[in-house]
Design an enzyme around this catalytic site. Structure first.
Site: not given
Ligand SMILES: [Zn+2]
Length: 247
Positions: A84, A173
């Site tokens: 990410e 998330h």
């Molecule tokens: Zn994350």
């Protein structure tokens, strides 16, 4: 593809502070096995620095990698990168004022991305929240995904959702907190998690009564104080890391 050129070496003190920031966020319950903090390269605005893919509490200065703003590593030398990392690169691209980014899945914050209750600034330490807290829903533009911001397009969409704020929640998330310095981004990430806890307590206590949270002007005034006074918290947390390591 060949690696982008490095913008040059970074001082040991900077690398030490960035590695310490990871450990501080772990110690404060903001990150666990996951999550990451980055900072813009001090002398090259088109580069940023972040640890290799590793649990935040284990980061050392030697583990820091330099990236370009497309999140290509300059000096990975076989080390893995966070999936990410595009969160960081695309925010630095979109927001020249942001010098540091924290991404976490801190648990008290997640509920505010799941229901239509906005997070509000419950106390002065979390003053920056009074400017408003957008929620990024990855499915709006990308449909059903694995929820991760794992490429540039998803990073762009997240940065757009954040806009001019210094925080954005990510549905189901986690969240992102930013700042004009590494120390401020860490302070904001820590107090975002604390603020979320306080808001849960406040809403339970109030039973639906209106909350006397900071308004936008109070938020601006208190956030300005936090830029200086917040240093005390950093100095404490940095000293606690120094007690465990020799950097
Ligand atoms: Zn994350």
């Amino acid at each position: 593809m060949s690696a982008p050129k490095s913008a040059g070496a970074v001082g040991a003190d900077v690398l030490g502070d960035l590695a310490a920031a990871s450990r501080i966020l772990a110690a404060q319950g903001v990150v666990d096995g996951f999550g990451h903090v980055s900072m813009r390269h001090p002398s090259a605005p088109d580069r940023y620095l972040m640890a290799r893919s590793i649990a935040p509490a284990l980061v050392t200065p030697g583990e820091i990698i330099e990236y370009d703003l497309d999140s290509n590593p300059c000096n990975a030398n076989g080390r893995g990168s966070f999936l990410e990392r595009f969160i960081h690169g695309e925010i630095y691209k979109a927001r020249r004022d942001v010098m540091s980014v924290v991404h976490s899945h801190s648990p008290s914050v997640v509920p505010f991305g799941l229901v239509g209750v906005p997070m509000r600034a419950m106390f002065h330490n979390a003053a920056f929240i009074a400017a408003g807290v957008p929620v990024f829903d990855i499915r709006d533009r990308f449909g059903a995904t694995d929820m991760l911001v794992s490429d540039g397009a998803k990073g762009v969409a997240l940065a757009e959702s954040m806009g001019s704020r210094d925080i954005v929640l990510m549905r189901a998330h986690g969240s992102v907190a930013c700042g004009p310095t590494l120390q401020t981004a860490v302070f904001r990430a820590v107090y975002t998690e604390v603020n979320a806890r306080i808001q849960h307590w406040t809403m339970a206590l109030g039973g639906g009564a209106p909350m006397a949270a900071l308004d936008e002007k109070e938020g601006r005034l208190a956030d300005a104080v936090n830029q200086g006074a917040g240093r005390r918290a950093w100095d404490l947390w940095r000293a606690q890391v120094r007690n465990q390591v020799n950097w």
